[in-house]
Design a protein around this motif. Sequence first.
Motif, short mmCIF file in Angstrom:
data_model
loop_
_atom_site.label_atom_id
_atom_site.label_comp_id
_atom_site.label_asym_id
_atom_site.label_seq_id
_atom_site.Cartn_x
_atom_site.Cartn_y
_atom_site.Cartn_z
N LYS A 239 -69.42 110.66 -25.05
CA LYS A 239 -69.36 109.78 -23.89
C LYS A 239 -68.78 110.55 -22.71
CE LYS A 239 -67.83 105.24 -22.28
NZ LYS A 239 -67.07 104.01 -22.62
N THR A 240 -69.43 110.45 -21.56
CA THR A 240 -68.96 111.14 -20.37
C THR A 240 -67.95 110.28 -19.62
OG1 THR A 240 -70.68 110.27 -18.91
CG2 THR A 240 -71.20 112.25 -20.17
N SER A 241 -67.27 110.90 -18.67
CA SER A 241 -66.27 110.19 -17.88
C SER A 241 -66.89 109.16 -16.95
CB SER A 241 -65.44 111.19 -17.07
OG SER A 241 -66.29 112.05 -16.32
N TYR A 242 -68.22 109.22 -16.72
CA TYR A 242 -68.87 108.22 -15.88
C TYR A 242 -69.71 107.22 -16.70
CZ TYR A 242 -73.08 111.15 -16.27
OH TYR A 242 -74.15 111.86 -16.74
N GLY A 243 -69.60 107.26 -18.05
CA GLY A 243 -70.19 106.21 -18.88
C GLY A 243 -71.46 106.54 -19.61
N GLN A 244 -72.05 107.72 -19.41
CA GLN A 244 -73.26 108.10 -20.13
C GLN A 244 -72.92 108.41 -21.59
OE1 GLN A 244 -76.39 108.16 -19.15
NE2 GLN A 244 -77.26 109.09 -20.98
N SER A 245 -73.77 107.97 -22.53
CA SER A 245 -73.53 108.17 -23.95
C SER A 245 -74.66 108.95 -24.60
CB SER A 245 -73.37 106.82 -24.66
OG SER A 245 -72.25 106.12 -24.16
N ARG A 295 -55.27 117.98 -13.17
CA ARG A 295 -54.71 116.78 -12.57
C ARG A 295 -53.19 116.75 -12.69
NH1 ARG A 295 -59.21 112.39 -14.81
NH2 ARG A 295 -60.98 113.31 -13.70
N LEU A 296 -52.67 117.19 -13.82
CA LEU A 296 -51.21 117.23 -14.00
C LEU A 296 -50.58 118.21 -13.02
CD1 LEU A 296 -48.75 116.32 -15.63
CD2 LEU A 296 -49.22 118.17 -17.25
N LEU A 297 -51.21 119.35 -12.83
CA LEU A 297 -50.69 120.34 -11.90
C LEU A 297 -50.70 119.81 -10.47
CD1 LEU A 297 -49.68 123.23 -11.49
CD2 LEU A 297 -52.06 123.96 -11.24
N LEU A 298 -51.76 119.14 -10.06
CA LEU A 298 -51.83 118.56 -8.72
C LEU A 298 -50.75 117.50 -8.52
CD1 LEU A 298 -55.69 118.27 -8.16
CD2 LEU A 298 -54.11 119.77 -6.95
N CYS A 299 -50.51 116.68 -9.55
CA CYS A 299 -49.46 115.66 -9.46
C CYS A 299 -48.08 116.30 -9.29
CB CYS A 299 -49.47 114.79 -10.72
SG CYS A 299 -50.77 113.56 -10.75
N ILE A 300 -47.79 117.33 -10.07
CA ILE A 300 -46.49 118.00 -9.99
C ILE A 300 -46.30 118.63 -8.62
CG2 ILE A 300 -45.13 119.91 -10.91
CD1 ILE A 300 -46.35 119.35 -13.65
N ILE A 301 -47.34 119.29 -8.11
CA ILE A 301 -47.24 119.92 -6.79
C ILE A 301 -47.02 118.88 -5.71
CG2 ILE A 301 -48.51 121.23 -5.05
CD1 ILE A 301 -49.86 122.76 -7.31
N ARG A 330 -60.14 113.30 -5.24
CA ARG A 330 -61.51 113.82 -5.25
C ARG A 330 -61.92 114.26 -6.65
NH1 ARG A 330 -63.69 119.16 -1.97
NH2 ARG A 330 -65.85 118.97 -2.61
N ASN A 331 -61.00 114.88 -7.37
CA ASN A 331 -61.28 115.32 -8.75
C ASN A 331 -61.60 114.12 -9.63
OD1 ASN A 331 -60.23 115.82 -11.66
ND2 ASN A 331 -60.55 117.87 -10.85
N ILE A 332 -60.78 113.06 -9.53
CA ILE A 332 -61.00 111.87 -10.36
C ILE A 332 -62.32 111.22 -10.02
CG2 ILE A 332 -60.12 109.56 -10.88
CD1 ILE A 332 -57.30 110.67 -10.47
N GLN A 333 -62.60 111.06 -8.72
CA GLN A 333 -63.85 110.42 -8.31
C GLN A 333 -65.07 111.24 -8.71
OE1 GLN A 333 -62.54 107.20 -7.76
NE2 GLN A 333 -64.43 107.25 -6.59
N HIS A 334 -64.94 112.57 -8.64
CA HIS A 334 -66.07 113.42 -9.00
C HIS A 334 -66.48 113.20 -10.45
CE1 HIS A 334 -68.59 117.06 -8.97
NE2 HIS A 334 -68.12 117.26 -10.19
N TYR A 335 -65.51 113.11 -11.34
CA TYR A 335 -65.83 112.97 -12.76
C TYR A 335 -66.09 111.52 -13.17
CZ TYR A 335 -64.94 117.86 -13.55
OH TYR A 335 -65.04 119.23 -13.51
#
Length: 349
Positions: A239-245, A295-301, A330-335
């Motif tokens: 399953k992909t992050s946008y719902g395709q199976s 994503r974790l790195l971006l949050c920490i920064i 942008r990263n979250i929306q992209h995936y």
Amino acid sequence: MKIKKRIFTYKPQPILHPCKALAVIFMFVVLLFSIALLLAWQGILFTSWQSNWQFLFLMSALLAISIFRDKSQRIKFPFWIQQHLIDPKLALDLKEHALRSSDAVIVDYREVREHWWQGKQQQLLLKLNELEEAKWFSVDLHQVFASTLFLNIHVQLNSALIGQQIWVHYLARTRTIVQLYAHDQLDDFHQMKNYFAMPYTGNIYFEQIPTRLTLDLPYLSEIHAVREEDQPGYLLKLKTSYGQSYRISSQARHFDKLELALSSAIDFIPYRNFKHQPTMQSALLTKRHPQRVTRLLLCIIAISVFIIAFLFKAWFWACVAVGCLYLLYRNIQHYRTSPFIEDPDVNVT
């Protein structure tokens, strides 16, 4: 990603009027140069603009060129400008989102150069299902596969393409391919051999058009192994992050190559237990989200920079923190968004 953005992202727009394009570049150079002179006159850039105007003009020219530089076609402007510089039929196709879709077979390929100031243009001779004769379609094979962050997929024109069955989205008037992928042959994964070295990052080269599943590997967020009574072996449910199976049988040809391509995303301890214990009916194999570290790195920064901005009361660092949060968004929306043009997007009028 909306359909308009998909089309403009996947479709190069070669310029037919180079003199007009140079005039537009010159206008932007003059505009940037005027702004630079104003800043220099105010003492923001330099203490004296008289002794630095040559440098400011050179920097303005380089900045204007870099802003509109495009790898696939050298120069590309915003569409409200670009539409006056390209083929009028292509401009109309882009305005109307005149997409068509069809299954097709690749009959031949070639590279042509229509104008001396343009690079070579790739073309595929396709036999579409609804057409009696094969026709030439323009395509940029790098551009149509440039939808995935941190992954560059390259397909070269070669004889291995001939005879391959594909699904193609193209613009009606100009027969320009916007997106294509091979029919999902879920019983054969021989192309996966190109995926072994770097499953989620880097450059991957294919001799044939990859399938939709191959293009979707960086978007996978869940992997399950299940057994079903009416199925030999077992199934991998992807399953992909946008719902395709996807449902893949372990009896598929070259299934071992798919396993290797998924190696960085699969937790092999539960996978090994599932294989060796026939009584287990299912197992969750996902080791981690492929973008977890990013994503974790971006949050920490972002948090760290916000703390610095608060302690020193500096607007600059606050803006940097906001920029990090924007990159995370942008990263979250992209995936979360499908990189593919779907059939409901096609304008059949």
